[in-house]
Design an enzyme around this catalytic site. Structure first.
Site, PDB file in Angstrom:
ATOM      1  NE  ARG A 235      53.659 -21.420 -61.133  1.00 54.26           N
ATOM      2  CZ  ARG A 235      54.889 -22.257 -61.659  1.00 54.26           C
ATOM      3  NH1 ARG A 235      55.083 -23.505 -61.431  1.00 54.26           N
ATOM      4  NH2 ARG A 235      55.882 -21.800 -61.338  1.00 54.26           N
ATOM      5  CG  ASP A 259      54.077 -31.916 -62.021  1.00 49.94           C
ATOM      6  OD1 ASP A 259      54.038 -32.357 -60.823  1.00 49.94           O
ATOM      7  OD2 ASP A 259      54.647 -30.368 -62.147  1.00 49.94           O
ATOM      8  CD  GLU A 264      51.134 -26.125 -56.839  1.00 51.46           C
ATOM      9  OE1 GLU A 264      50.587 -26.628 -57.839  1.00 51.46           O
ATOM     10  OE2 GLU A 264      52.089 -25.826 -56.698  1.00 51.46           O
ATOM     11  CG  HIS A 296      54.665 -27.412 -58.391  1.00 51.07           C
ATOM     12  ND1 HIS A 296      53.509 -26.598 -58.404  1.00 51.07           N
ATOM     13  CD2 HIS A 296      56.156 -27.792 -59.307  1.00 51.07           C
ATOM     14  CE1 HIS A 296      54.441 -25.559 -58.970  1.00 51.07           C
ATOM     15  NE2 HIS A 296      55.730 -26.153 -59.441  1.00 51.07           N
TER      16      HIS A 296
HETATM   17  P1  NAI Z   1      58.862 -19.686 -70.915  1.00 53.19           P
HETATM   18  O1  NAI Z   1      58.771 -17.843 -70.593  1.00 53.19           O
HETATM   19  O2  NAI Z   1      60.006 -19.644 -72.208  1.00 53.19           O
HETATM   20  O3  NAI Z   1      57.595 -19.330 -72.204  1.00 53.19           O
HETATM   21  C1  NAI Z   1      55.652 -19.387 -72.063  1.00 53.19           C
HETATM   22  C2  NAI Z   1      55.303 -18.784 -73.867  1.00 53.19           C
HETATM   23  O4  NAI Z   1      54.147 -18.706 -72.725  1.00 53.19           O
HETATM   24  C3  NAI Z   1      56.322 -17.839 -74.101  1.00 53.19           C
HETATM   25  O5  NAI Z   1      55.743 -18.312 -75.463  1.00 53.19           O
HETATM   26  C4  NAI Z   1      54.571 -16.702 -74.253  1.00 53.19           C
HETATM   27  O6  NAI Z   1      54.597 -15.956 -75.331  1.00 53.19           O
HETATM   28  C5  NAI Z   1      53.112 -17.806 -74.192  1.00 53.19           C
HETATM   29  N1  NAI Z   1      52.403 -16.881 -73.068  1.00 53.19           N
HETATM   30  C6  NAI Z   1      51.602 -15.974 -73.313  1.00 53.19           C
HETATM   31  N2  NAI Z   1      50.830 -15.699 -72.733  1.00 53.19           N
HETATM   32  C7  NAI Z   1      50.115 -16.605 -73.198  1.00 53.19           C
HETATM   33  C8  NAI Z   1      48.517 -16.586 -73.756  1.00 53.19           C
HETATM   34  N3  NAI Z   1      47.951 -16.054 -73.199  1.00 53.19           N
HETATM   35  N4  NAI Z   1      48.524 -17.957 -74.240  1.00 53.19           N
HETATM   36  C9  NAI Z   1      49.774 -18.836 -74.913  1.00 53.19           C
HETATM   37  N5  NAI Z   1      50.627 -18.798 -74.559  1.00 53.19           N
HETATM   38  C10 NAI Z   1      51.044 -17.566 -73.348  1.00 53.19           C
HETATM   39  O7  NAI Z   1      58.370 -20.433 -70.102  1.00 53.19           O
HETATM   40  P2  NAI Z   1      58.875 -21.586 -69.789  1.00 53.19           P
HETATM   41  O8  NAI Z   1      59.696 -21.683 -69.389  1.00 53.19           O
HETATM   42  O9  NAI Z   1      58.390 -22.835 -70.565  1.00 53.19           O
HETATM   43  O10 NAI Z   1      57.995 -21.881 -68.545  1.00 53.19           O
HETATM   44  C11 NAI Z   1      55.991 -22.060 -68.612  1.00 53.19           C
HETATM   45  C12 NAI Z   1      55.859 -22.497 -67.861  1.00 53.19           C
HETATM   46  O11 NAI Z   1      56.211 -23.131 -66.956  1.00 53.19           O
HETATM   47  C13 NAI Z   1      56.536 -21.161 -66.593  1.00 53.19           C
HETATM   48  O12 NAI Z   1      55.463 -20.056 -66.818  1.00 53.19           O
HETATM   49  C14 NAI Z   1      56.271 -22.144 -65.633  1.00 53.19           C
HETATM   50  O13 NAI Z   1      54.042 -21.819 -64.939  1.00 53.19           O
HETATM   51  C15 NAI Z   1      56.104 -23.110 -65.417  1.00 53.19           C
HETATM   52  N6  NAI Z   1      56.863 -24.381 -64.508  1.00 53.19           N
HETATM   53  C16 NAI Z   1      55.837 -25.250 -64.172  1.00 53.19           C
HETATM   54  C17 NAI Z   1      56.878 -26.243 -63.544  1.00 53.19           C
HETATM   55  C18 NAI Z   1      56.458 -27.631 -62.713  1.00 53.19           C
HETATM   56  O14 NAI Z   1      57.280 -27.754 -62.342  1.00 53.19           O
HETATM   57  N7  NAI Z   1      55.147 -27.726 -62.894  1.00 53.19           N
HETATM   58  C19 NAI Z   1      58.491 -25.394 -63.581  1.00 53.19           C
HETATM   59  C20 NAI Z   1      59.172 -24.351 -64.377  1.00 53.19           C
HETATM   60  C21 NAI Z   1      58.568 -23.765 -64.881  1.00 53.19           C
END
Ligand code: NAI
Length: 333
Positions: A235, A259, A264, A296
């Site tokens: 994000r 991305d 944005e 994005h």
């Molecule tokens: P997820 O919930 O499976 O994984 C997120 C991970 O981040 C978890 O393991 C969590 O423990 C960790 N985390 C939490 N706080 C943290 C910190 N302070 N430092 C390091 N790690 C920390 O989520 P997922 O599906 O892997 O997605 C991750 C992010 O990707 C989403 O929150 C979303 O913002 C972004 N995203 C971007 C997209 C795009 O099109 N550019 C599409 C989908 C998601």
């Protein structure tokens, strides 16, 4: 059941209409963003389906509640744009698509790395012009280098596995439980400081939370290896955009792939090519030869779009059946 989908584009219309052949809900596609002014358009709709740059703050939620909305069905994984406490207070349930294709996002992050490292946009522009020289296109082997994965949830794990396949040493930082599959591939969980100071490539895959806002700021950039590459498909708010410019100018940051971008909203997903770009920070970033910005699009694969539409309508169906699933809770996790 009537649902209005804000920020709809033709690709949303196509995938949702196809998924809706199972449910036959009354879907209305609205091109406008959802905000305090457009919330009125949702009058009489049981469910509202916003996208990532729509505003779902307390004012918007109050207006939606007054119009009869009872469900916010997010067609995204991220939910940082929703005031969950206000939704709970107003009795509006919030559901999301927790997983669609982690591969889509992870593979796009890898695409940014390869495109930056081997200067692909520049190389393609050159050969189109009949310039077949190689000056300025020198890259480096990823094999044997170190990649730092910040956040090893669904996407970060897939990303780490792919990079391990390139022969990179994987360093990981995540306050949660280490991922077994990454450990099995030789990944090391380290502190954020160690990850930043030892990685040749740093990729962000954690959610945007108060604790991760501007995780990459001046100090973090200064602690990175000189000339390292930073990739953000998480994000925009994870990175302090202004700080990037200084780090790129001095060469402390060697390559940058974005991305997502802090500001944005109102820009990405739209064609602004006929107007002067008003965002000076983004305009400056776009001028660096070692920066690539995509709007994005990491999620944007056929598989992910189909999954998003299916899960969103499935979430609505489960909520109508009184057994909601994929609810977003107020606690920030
Ligand atoms: P997820 O919930 O499976 O994984 C997120 C991970 O981040 C978890 O393991 C969590 O423990 C960790 N985390 C939490 N706080 C943290 C910190 N302070 N430092 C390091 N790690 C920390 O989520 P997922 O599906 O892997 O997605 C991750 C992010 O990707 C989403 O929150 C979303 O913002 C972004 N995203 C971007 C997209 C795009 O099109 N550019 C599409 C989908 C998601």
């Amino acid at each position: 059941m009537r649902m209005i989908l804000f920020s709809s584009r033709q690709y949303d219309i196509d995938t949702f209409n196809e998924a809706n052949t199972t449910y036959r809900y009354d879907l209305q596609f609205q091109e406008s963003h959802l905000d305090a002014d457009t919330a009125i358009l949702a009058q009489g709709f049981d469910a509202v389906c916003p996208f990532v740059n729509d505003s779902v703050d307390a004012t918007v939620l109050e207006r939606l509640r007054d119009g009869g909305t009872k469900l916010i069905a997010l067609r995204s994984a991220g939910f940082n744009h929703v005031d969950l406490a206000a939704a709970e207070r107003l009795g509006i349930a919030v559901v999301r698509v927790p997983a669609y294709s982690p591969h889509a996002v992870a593979e796009h992050a890898v695409g940014l790395i390869l495109a930056l490292n081997r200067r692909l946009p520049r190389a393609v522009a050159r050969t189109r012009e009949g310039d077949f020289s190689l000056n300025g296109l020198l890259g480096f082997d990823l094999h044997g280098k170190t990649v730092g994965v910040i956040g090893t949830g669904m996407i970060g794990r897939v990303f780490g596995r792919i990079m391990a396949g390139f022969g990179m040493q994987v360093l990981a930082y995540d306050p949660g439980t280490p991922a077994d599959d990454l450990l099995a591939l030789g990944a090391r969980y380290v502190t954020l400081d160690t990850l930043l100071s030892e990685s040749d490539v740093v990729s962000l895959h954690c959610p945007l939370l108060p604790a991760t806002h501007h995780l990459i700021n001046d100090a973090a950039l200064a602690s990175m290896k000189r000339g390292a590459m930073l990739i953000n498909t998480g994000r925009g708010g994870l990175v302090e955009s202004n700080a990037l410019i200084g780090a790129l100018k001095t060469g402390q940051l060697g390559n940058l792939g974005l991305d997502v971008y802090e500001e944005e909203g109102g820009l990405f997903f739209e064609d602004h090519s006929n107007h002067p770009l008003q965002d000076d920070v983004l305009a400056r970033l776009l001028m660096f030869p070692n920066v690539i910005v995509t709007a994005h699009q990491a999620f944007f694969t056929r598989e992910a779009m189909n999954e998003i539409a299916q899960t969103t309508l499935g979430n609505v169906n489960a909520w109508l059946d009184g057994a909601p699933r994929n609810l977003v809770q107020t606690r920030a996790d």
